[in-house]
Design a protein around this motif. Structure first.
Motif: not given
Length: 289
Positions: A1-23
């Motif tokens: 699934m991630i392979r089909n995402l654009s670089p911007h969307a991939t970075g946004a997904l990684f950032a969102f997962i990381g921030v939700m965990a660190i919250s």
């Protein structure tokens, strides 16, 4: 699934997962019910061990040799991870979690400034506007702490925001840095320093279990995801996602510990969430064009 995402969307997904965990960081620090040196020692040690095992499984050898390939940026970034760990824990123990995470939302401003000064990678005007709107409530939060005595914790949180902005910029400048090795090194460095002030064997079993959850699961997941996001997004945009921590970090403590945030913090958190959503929509719309 991630392979089909654009670089911007991939970075946004990684950032969102990381921030939700660190919250969950502020909540877990409170639940640990231990002194700052004990918290810093155990969670730093658990984080270093966990990521070293992961590196062994990925690379087939017990080695942090990949740190050498990252040059000085790798060592400075590892030091930054250790410093952020210290500053955030001290902030949570000296002010409300809501204040700490809202002030930490200032990290996009510092990431944008460092990216421009160090990388000459100036962010677009809309990101500057989003950053300034996100920071609008922090002045009020800081002013309120002057009356309640939480100003020292607020200063620790502001220091953490500055370090986060700098380390994201360094990761952006050196994409060859092994993110796992850097974070593992930062955890070990923080644990080594804390050992001089800690009494780790005096920690209760319940506290140790909470620290194990932080060091072995929550922090590695959060920090690795955020670090990976810098390969796909400018540091200023990655840091902008950290403002979500101001919203959800406050929410978890409110729900589980009944630590109600100040009214100004609630207003600032709402404004931050709306600003982030609008900025993300604008970025993805421009990319689609």
């Amino acid at each position: 699934m991630i392979r089909n995402l654009s670089p911007h969307a991939t970075g946004a997904l990684f950032a969102f997962i990381g921030v939700m965990a660190i919250s969950f960081d502020g909540l877990l620090v409170r639940l640990a019910d231990a002194s700052a040196p004990d918290i810093l020692f155990w969670r730093g040690l658990f984080m270093a061990i966990t990521l070293t095992v992961v590196l062994r499984l990925m690379n087939g050898r017990w080695s942090w040799a990949c740190m050498r390939r990252g040059g000085m940026d790798a060592w400075w970034t590892a030091t930054g991870f250790a410093a952020t760990n210290y500053l955030f824990v001290l902030a949570v123990l000296h002010t409300t979690v809501a204040n700490a995470v809202v002030i930490l939302a200032a990290s996009p401003l510092f990431a944008a400034l460092f990216s421009g000064l160090i990388l000459h990678e100036w962010i677009p005007l809309r990101t500057w506007v989003a950053i300034l709107l996100s920071l609008a409530g922090i002045v009020g939060v800081f002013a309120g702490s002057l009356e309640t005595g939480g100003w020292l914790g607020d200063l620790f949180a502001l220091g953490a925001a500055m370090v986060v902005g700098l380390k994201l910029t360094l990761l952006r400048r050196s994409p060859q840095i092994d993110r796992l090795a850097v974070i593992a090194t930062g955890g070990l460095l923080g644990a080594a320093i804390a050992l001089f002030f800690a009494a780790p064997l005096a920690v209760s079993a319940t506290s140790l279990a909470t620290l194990l959850l932080m060091g072995a699961v929550q922090l590695p997941l959060a920090l690795v995801m955020i670090a990976l996001a810098t390969r796909h997004l400018p540091a200023g945009e990655v840091a902008l996602f950290l403002v979500l921590e101001a919203v959800f970090g406050t929410l978890w403590v409110w729900l589980f510990l009944a630590e109600a945030p100040p009214l100004m913090t609630l207003v600032a958190g709402t404004a931050v969430l709306v600003t982030l959503a609008l900025h993300a929509l604008a970025s993805w719309r421009d990319e689609a064009r």
